[in-house]
Design a protein around this motif. Structure first.
Motif, PDB file in Angstrom:
ATOM      1  N   MET A   1       0.786  -1.138   0.055  1.00  0.00           N
ATOM      2  CA  MET A   1      -0.090   0.116   0.019  1.00  0.00           C
ATOM      3  C   MET A   1       0.769   1.148  -0.006  1.00  0.00           C
ATOM      4  SD  MET A   1      -3.014  -0.986   2.521  1.00  0.00           S
ATOM      5  CE  MET A   1      -2.112  -1.688   3.830  1.00  0.00           C
ATOM      6  N   LEU A   2       0.319   2.194  -0.650  1.00  0.00           N
ATOM      7  CA  LEU A   2       1.507   3.452  -0.893  1.00  0.00           C
ATOM      8  C   LEU A   2       0.508   4.778  -0.324  1.00  0.00           C
ATOM      9  CD1 LEU A   2       2.007   2.887  -4.719  1.00  0.00           C
ATOM     10  CD2 LEU A   2       3.789   2.662  -2.829  1.00  0.00           C
ATOM     11  N   ILE A   3       1.122   5.390   0.491  1.00  0.00           N
ATOM     12  CA  ILE A   3       0.710   6.638   1.375  1.00  0.00           C
ATOM     13  C   ILE A   3       1.797   7.744   0.844  1.00  0.00           C
ATOM     14  CG2 ILE A   3      -0.291   7.707   3.186  1.00  0.00           C
ATOM     15  CD1 ILE A   3      -0.901   5.070   4.268  1.00  0.00           C
ATOM     16  N   PHE A   4       1.241   8.826   0.496  1.00  0.00           N
ATOM     17  CA  PHE A   4       2.011  10.149   0.238  1.00  0.00           C
ATOM     18  C   PHE A   4       1.273  11.127   1.372  1.00  0.00           C
ATOM     19  CE2 PHE A   4       4.475   9.214  -3.355  1.00  0.00           C
ATOM     20  CZ  PHE A   4       4.109   8.150  -3.801  1.00  0.00           C
ATOM     21  N   ALA A   5       2.365  11.688   2.122  1.00  0.00           N
ATOM     22  CA  ALA A   5       1.820  12.725   2.977  1.00  0.00           C
ATOM     23  C   ALA A   5       2.636  14.126   2.901  1.00  0.00           C
ATOM     24  CB  ALA A   5       1.756  12.064   4.469  1.00  0.00           C
ATOM     25  N   GLY A   6       1.928  15.059   3.052  1.00  0.00           N
ATOM     26  CA  GLY A   6       2.753  16.475   2.926  1.00  0.00           C
ATOM     27  C   GLY A   6       1.815  17.018   1.833  1.00  0.00           C
TER      28      GLY A   6
ATOM     29  N   ILE B   1       5.026   6.001  -7.528  1.00  0.00           N
ATOM     30  CA  ILE B   1       3.878   5.079  -7.564  1.00  0.00           C
ATOM     31  C   ILE B   1       4.078   3.964  -8.923  1.00  0.00           C
ATOM     32  CG2 ILE B   1       1.469   4.790  -8.196  1.00  0.00           C
ATOM     33  CD1 ILE B   1       1.125   7.862  -7.350  1.00  0.00           C
TER      34      ILE B   1
ATOM     35  N   VAL C   1       3.071  -1.425   3.919  1.00  0.00           N
ATOM     36  CA  VAL C   1       2.517  -0.165   3.456  1.00  0.00           C
ATOM     37  C   VAL C   1       3.960   0.759   3.344  1.00  0.00           C
ATOM     38  CG1 VAL C   1       2.062   0.626   6.004  1.00  0.00           C
ATOM     39  CG2 VAL C   1       1.540   1.905   3.839  1.00  0.00           C
TER      40      VAL C   1
ATOM     41  N   HIS D   1       5.316   4.457   3.158  1.00  0.00           N
ATOM     42  CA  HIS D   1       4.894   5.879   3.600  1.00  0.00           C
ATOM     43  C   HIS D   1       5.754   6.779   3.204  1.00  0.00           C
ATOM     44  CE1 HIS D   1       3.243   9.081   6.102  1.00  0.00           C
ATOM     45  NE2 HIS D   1       2.385   8.577   6.162  1.00  0.00           N
TER      46      HIS D   1
ATOM     47  N   THR E   1       6.701  10.731   3.119  1.00  0.00           N
ATOM     48  CA  THR E   1       6.555  12.023   3.750  1.00  0.00           C
ATOM     49  C   THR E   1       7.302  13.150   3.063  1.00  0.00           C
ATOM     50  OG1 THR E   1       6.251  10.935   5.641  1.00  0.00           O
ATOM     51  CG2 THR E   1       5.808  13.090   5.978  1.00  0.00           C
TER      52      THR E   1
ATOM     53  N   ARG F   1       9.416   5.561   4.475  1.00  0.00           N
ATOM     54  CA  ARG F   1       9.427   4.213   5.660  1.00  0.00           C
ATOM     55  C   ARG F   1       8.416   3.093   5.283  1.00  0.00           C
ATOM     56  NH1 ARG F   1      12.619   7.323   6.960  1.00  0.00           N
ATOM     57  NH2 ARG F   1      13.077   8.425   8.742  1.00  0.00           N
TER      58      ARG F   1
ATOM     59  N   LEU G   1      -4.248   0.789  -4.614  1.00  0.00           N
ATOM     60  CA  LEU G   1      -4.008   0.752  -2.943  1.00  0.00           C
ATOM     61  C   LEU G   1      -3.325   2.315  -2.378  1.00  0.00           C
ATOM     62  CD1 LEU G   1      -2.855  -2.821  -2.304  1.00  0.00           C
ATOM     63  CD2 LEU G   1      -5.211  -1.964  -2.160  1.00  0.00           C
ATOM     64  N   LEU G   2      -3.687   3.222  -2.897  1.00  0.00           N
ATOM     65  CA  LEU G   2      -2.968   4.459  -2.968  1.00  0.00           C
ATOM     66  C   LEU G   2      -3.565   5.239  -2.035  1.00  0.00           C
ATOM     67  CD1 LEU G   2      -0.491   6.287  -3.630  1.00  0.00           C
ATOM     68  CD2 LEU G   2      -2.016   6.899  -5.824  1.00  0.00           C
ATOM     69  N   ALA G   3      -2.995   6.140  -1.165  1.00  0.00           N
ATOM     70  CA  ALA G   3      -3.824   7.233  -0.409  1.00  0.00           C
ATOM     71  C   ALA G   3      -2.927   8.499  -0.331  1.00  0.00           C
ATOM     72  CB  ALA G   3      -3.982   6.794   0.764  1.00  0.00           C
ATOM     73  N   THR G   4      -3.290   9.643  -0.653  1.00  0.00           N
ATOM     74  CA  THR G   4      -2.420  10.981  -0.659  1.00  0.00           C
ATOM     75  C   THR G   4      -3.087  11.884   0.318  1.00  0.00           C
ATOM     76  OG1 THR G   4      -2.440  10.654  -3.081  1.00  0.00           O
ATOM     77  CG2 THR G   4      -1.794  12.830  -1.952  1.00  0.00           C
ATOM     78  N   ASP G   5      -2.259  12.189   1.397  1.00  0.00           N
ATOM     79  CA  ASP G   5      -2.688  12.908   2.298  1.00  0.00           C
ATOM     80  C   ASP G   5      -2.329  14.428   2.238  1.00  0.00           C
ATOM     81  OD1 ASP G   5      -3.278  14.227   4.865  1.00  0.00           O
ATOM     82  OD2 ASP G   5      -1.625  13.077   6.013  1.00  0.00           O
TER      83      ASP G   5
ATOM     84  N   ASN H   1      -2.682  17.220   4.129  1.00  0.00           N
ATOM     85  CA  ASN H   1      -2.465  17.902   5.191  1.00  0.00           C
ATOM     86  C   ASN H   1      -0.964  18.147   5.542  1.00  0.00           C
ATOM     87  OD1 ASN H   1      -5.371  18.113   6.218  1.00  0.00           O
ATOM     88  ND2 ASN H   1      -4.902  15.752   6.483  1.00  0.00           N
TER      89      ASN H   1
ATOM     90  N   PRO I   1       2.341  18.255   7.610  1.00  0.00           N
ATOM     91  CA  PRO I   1       2.477  17.249   8.567  1.00  0.00           C
ATOM     92  C   PRO I   1       3.356  18.113   9.690  1.00  0.00           C
ATOM     93  CG  PRO I   1       4.411  17.120   6.890  1.00  0.00           C
ATOM     94  CD  PRO I   1       3.440  18.051   6.381  1.00  0.00           C
TER      95      PRO I   1
END
Lengths: 298, 335
Positions: A134-139, A156, A175, A177, A179, A188, B39-43, B45, B47
């Protein structure tokens, strides 16, 4: 000129590499450049282990100056993604991630590794190779500049794995992650632990598992706008076909529209009531009445 | 009394629900964007927690990751599921993030002659069996290929047909017919391939195999043929009433290298003078000619537009292109 395949096996091999409507999974080549130090080599090795991308090679010239050898290897091995690691005084712990379009370099982004914790340094259980992460991009940095946007798209592309239509919910194991903060990108990877919560959806606990990297964006070589547009073109056959004459309203009712020809209402076939049918005697009297009416008029 | 207890019960039920969901709810200022196919999520906000952590943001990163992953898992668990071999499987939607392809879109191949005919007549391929019963050998043999069922070249006895020459070799005749069929098939296959790759057939350059060609195509083919001699068409005779081809002269004219020195000097000095002068040089005749030509073109385009508007309501896009061309000329007007 192209050589014609002489065996069925060769023909199948060439057909696999042809451009297709829906494409194969992208393969990646991992290349050790000149003076690759331990950090960089370890990063590449870790990537080989965790992800099912493959093909580790040695020693090619610098990607930002000369792209021909990269393109040659991409053509020979049919890999459209690459990761090139090198180390020198000016650019320590350098990692170049890139992708190809039609065996020519599309995008290349150079990242510097500031901190790296390898797989073997983290003494936790690992998950099996080849699971889809699972991929999550924050920021919010990931949308600000074009560089960051392309970097996100590149990451991606690199890490997503094969496109599947169904996935086993218990098999969602890890997952990645990313940031973006203060010009740095923290990468990470965590292993997923599903704990009981009161309802059907489990509560998530994370355990740090895989390689963790702190990256800094260095040089970029992005494709020109029109080349990028060309590479993004989807063939018409894959676009979803819109069904005409069907509409939905807000309540969820589906409406359909039928187009009919004009009807002659006098010849409309209605229900026949047998009791009201005219008997022959009645019909004769009606005719006589009609005739008398006409004569009266004259 | 009863009303009071019903309200109490409802409130208690709500609290219980909230408690249940508390373990999996995450509060975020901005909603995350999900692409479940990848399976992707973009945040989006910023940090802030991580920012304030300082040099070792590990714990904060992990907390952020946990929150985001919880939200993603919540979304995934809401997908329609089915049971496949004692495992719970969710059906993923199509991925929404557009990523570049690795190879260009394949060009649509033109249909072969048979495919065009079949499409026209509505012929569909019939499913055929692999093996056919062969009476002669008394076994099942393949429909075509090595040791096929009804191979007329392999017969050991052929009756001489009524009207044929008794001295003729019937076996050789059959083998010859087969060779001709194979050659014809190969020719058709190559023709289909050439049509797919749009290469020219080497047999007759410029000539269409069926013979149906337009006057211009024939003219072009004739001209090309005329020039394809050793002396590049210089000594080719023309037919009595044939006119010389238009536009076959030199396309550009260059001054000779060692020509008139005085004239060269004069033209170069003139050029330098023009370049040095601050005022723009306007050649009145050329300017007026250009203006007149432009006006003519505009009128012609307008006339065409009127006539075409009469034919169909929406104007063709070709006119937009013509307009572009004229603007380009307008830019060049200042010399």
């Amino acid at each position: 000129g192209l050589r014609k395949p002489k065996t069925k096996r060769a023909k199948r091999f060439l057909e696999k590499r042809e451009p297709k409507l829906s494409e194969n999974i992208k393969n990646a080549m991992l290349i050790k450049g000149g003076n690759a130090n331990l950090t960089v080599t370890q990063v590449l090795r870790d990537v080989v282990l965790t992800f099912f991308l493959n093909f580790l090679r040695k020693n090619i010239t610098r990607p930002f100056e000369d792209q021909t050898s990269l393109e040659f290897f991409s053509k020979k091995s049919d890999c459209s993604l690459f990761m090139f690691g090198s180390h020198n005084k000016k650019r320590p712990n350098n990692l170049v991630i890139g992708r190809m379009y039609d065996y020519h370099v599309l995008d290349m982004i150079e990242l510097g590794i500031e901190k790296f914790v390898s797989l073997k340094d983290i003494k936790n259980s690992k998950c099996p190779e080849g699971t889809k992460p699972m991929l999550i991009f924050a920021g919010d940095d990931f949308d600000v500049t074009e560089d960051y946007r392309r970097l996100k798209s590149l990451l991606i592309d690199f890490f997503r794995g094969p496109t599947v239509s169904n996935i086993r919910l218990a098999g969602l194991e890890y997952v990645l992650h990313f940031t973006a903060l203060n010009g740095k990108i923290y990468f990470r990877s965590y292993k997923l632990l599903l704990k009981k919560s009161g309802c059907r959806t489990p509560r998530i606990e994370l355990e740090e598992m895989g390689p963790s990297l702190d990256l800094v964006l260095r040089r970029t070589h992005l494709a020109s706008d029109d080349l990028y547009k060309l590479s993004m073109k989807t063939p018409k056959a894959l676009k979803p076909k819109k069904k005409k004459n069907i509409s939905h309203d807000t309540f969820g009712t589906t409406y359909g529209r039928i187009h009919m020809q004009k009807q002659d209402l006098s010849k409309l076939q209605t229900r026949k009531m047998k009791g009201l049918k005219k008997r022959p005697a009645e019909r004769i009297t009606e005719d006589q009445e009609k005739k008398s009416k006409k004569m009266k008029k004259h | 009394m009863e009303g009071h207890s019903v309200e109490e019960l409802l409130a208690k039920a709500e609290r219980d629900e909230a408690e249940k969901l508390q373990r999996i709810t995450v509060h975020k200022e901005l909603e995350l964007e999900f692409d479940l196919g990848n399976l992707l999520a973009t945040d989006r906000n910023p940090p802030t927690a991580v920012r304030s952590a300082g040099p070792t943001p590990e714990a904060d990163l992990r907390a952020l990751a946990r929150d985001n992953t919880q939200l993603l898992i919540n979304q995934l668990w809401q997908l329609p599921t089915e049971r496949v071999e004692e495992a719970l499987v969710a059906r993923l939607p199509e991925p929404t993030t557009r990523l570049p392809r690795e190879k260009p879109v394949p060009r649509p191949r033109p249909l072969t002659r048979w495919q065009q005919f079949a499409r026209l007549k509505g012929i569909r391929p019939k499913k055929k069996t692999n093996l056919v019963w062969d009476e002669v050998s008394g076994q099942w043999r393949r429909r075509w290929g090595y040791q096929r069922a009804r191979d007329d070249t392999k017969e050991w006895l052929i009756e001489v047909p009524g009207g044929a020459d008794p001295m003729e070799d019937q076996f050789a005749k059959r083998i010859q017919a087969k060779k001709e069929r194979v050659a014809k098939n190969e020719l058709n296959r190559l023709r289909n391939l050439a049509r797919a790759h749009k290469t020219q057939l080497p047999s007759a350059a410029g000539m269409h195999p069926t013979g149906h060609q337009s006057k211009e195509e024939l003219g072009r083919a004739m001209q090309v043929a005329k020039v394809s001699t050793a002396s590049v068409g210089r000594f080719q005779e023309r037919l009595p009433k044939e006119k010389a081809p238009r536009g076959s002269g030199k396309k550009r004219k260059f001054q000779p290298l060692f020509g008139d020195f005085a004239a060269e000097k004069k033209s170069q000095l003139e050029l330098l003078r023009v370049m040095n002068s601050k005022k723009p040089q306007l050649d009145v005749t050329r300017a007026t000619n250009k203006q007149m030509r432009e006006e003519d073109q505009e009128e012609a385009a307008k006339r065409r537009k009127m006539s075409q508007k009469g034919k169909m309501n929406s104007g063709p896009p070709g006119l937009g292109g013509k307009r572009k061309g004229r603007q380009h000329q307008g830019g060049k007007r200042r010399k």
